[in-house]
Design an enzyme around this catalytic site. Structure first.
Site, mmCIF file in Angstrom:
data_model
loop_
_atom_site.group_PDB
_atom_site.id
_atom_site.type_symbol
_atom_site.label_atom_id
_atom_site.label_comp_id
_atom_site.label_asym_id
_atom_site.label_seq_id
_atom_site.Cartn_x
_atom_site.Cartn_y
_atom_site.Cartn_z
ATOM 1 N N SER A 31 0.828 -1.198 0.000
ATOM 2 C CA SER A 31 0.000 0.000 0.000
ATOM 3 C C SER A 31 0.879 1.271 0.000
ATOM 4 C CB SER A 31 -0.955 -0.049 1.206
ATOM 5 O OG SER A 31 -2.028 0.834 1.054
ATOM 6 N N HIS A 33 -7.763 -5.923 1.499
ATOM 7 C CA HIS A 33 -6.551 -5.107 1.489
ATOM 8 C C HIS A 33 -5.446 -5.678 2.373
ATOM 9 C CE1 HIS A 33 -4.294 -1.546 0.520
ATOM 10 N NE2 HIS A 33 -4.156 -1.213 1.786
#
Length: 254
Positions: free
Chosen positions: A90, A226
């Site tokens: 990320s 995620h």
């Protein structure tokens, strides 16, 4: 070195090093643990950013250049010793990219492999058109984080703890949202690039990362959203994949 890098298991005889960059608001411990899991040929260094962990009293960085300058100033002597790879998830994928770019431009050094997880390339259309979130109120920011799955599940279970992490989360997001770079005219690296992502995460333009290298490019998807990499089964598969790639890279390097 210890101020900026967390290393649970020093391995002076390791063949290569894996440098890991935290996700937004994250610390170094999750990755530093990998040093106890990976085999003895790999030494793991996890980046510690200001405003958290042992650096909690330091002000947050305001832009990507500050991160790049600090990481390179600390790591440069180490990176010249033996082969190294970069891993970032990320926000960490962006910092990995920025550090790799600067190392090549300024010092003509590149990793033997780059692992990028859970993020679109910074020059991709998806990334450029993404709305800014770091200026939202805490309440709206939490609502957005909860809805897109971009928060570690253990934090969502404890709202009072999550609020303590909000400043770091928003500071890192501010860095990402204001980081701009042009699509490379030509690949600036020759090392392999591997992208990882969760099948249930919001869509990311992973293919755009291919523009950075003339080397091999591959994508591997995992079950989960995620934070797929926090699942123990996924973590094992991820680390097995990283180990295989690094062992191959080390043979080519040597």
């Amino acid at each position: 070195m210890e101020k900026v890098m967390n290393c649970f298991k020093k391995r002076p005889d390791a063949v290569s090093r894996l440098i890991c960059f935290p996700w937004a608001g994250g610390g170094s411990v999750h990755y530093a643990r990998w040093g106890n899991i990976l085999n003895s040929s790999i030494e793991v260094l996890a980046v510690k950013l200001p405003g958290r962990e042992s650096r909690a009293k330091e002000p947050f960085f305001q832009n990507m250049q500050q991160i790049v300058d600090e990481v390179i100033s600390v790591l440069l002597p180490v990176l010249k010793e033996k082969p190294f790879a970069l891993f970032g998830h990320s926000f960490g994928a962006f910092t990995s990219f920025a550090v790799a770019d600067a190392l090549k431009r300024l010092h003509n050094i590149e990793p033997v492999h780059i692992f990028l997880s859970g993020a679109s390339a910074p020059y991709s259309e998806i990334r450029i058109k993404a709305p800014k979130r770091s200026d939202l109120s805490d309440e709206d920011f939490l609502t957005w984080l909860t809805s897109n799955g971009g928060t570690p599940p253990e934090l969502l279970a404890k709202p009072e703890v999550l609020k303590l992490f909000l400043p770091a989360l928003k500071a890192d997001l501010h860095v990402v949202e204001n980081y701009r770079c042009s699509k490379p005219d030509k690949p600036f690296l020759s090392c392999p690039v591997t992208c990882f992502d969760g099948k249930d995460d919001v869509p990311h333009d992973l293919q755009a990362w291919k523009e950075m290298t003339s080397g091999d490019f591959s994508v591997r998807m995992f079950d989960g959203s995620h934070f797929y990499l926090k699942d123990s089964d996924n973590e094992k598969l991820l680390l097995d994949s990283i180990t295989r790639h690094l062992e191959t890279s080390d043979m080519d390097y040597l």
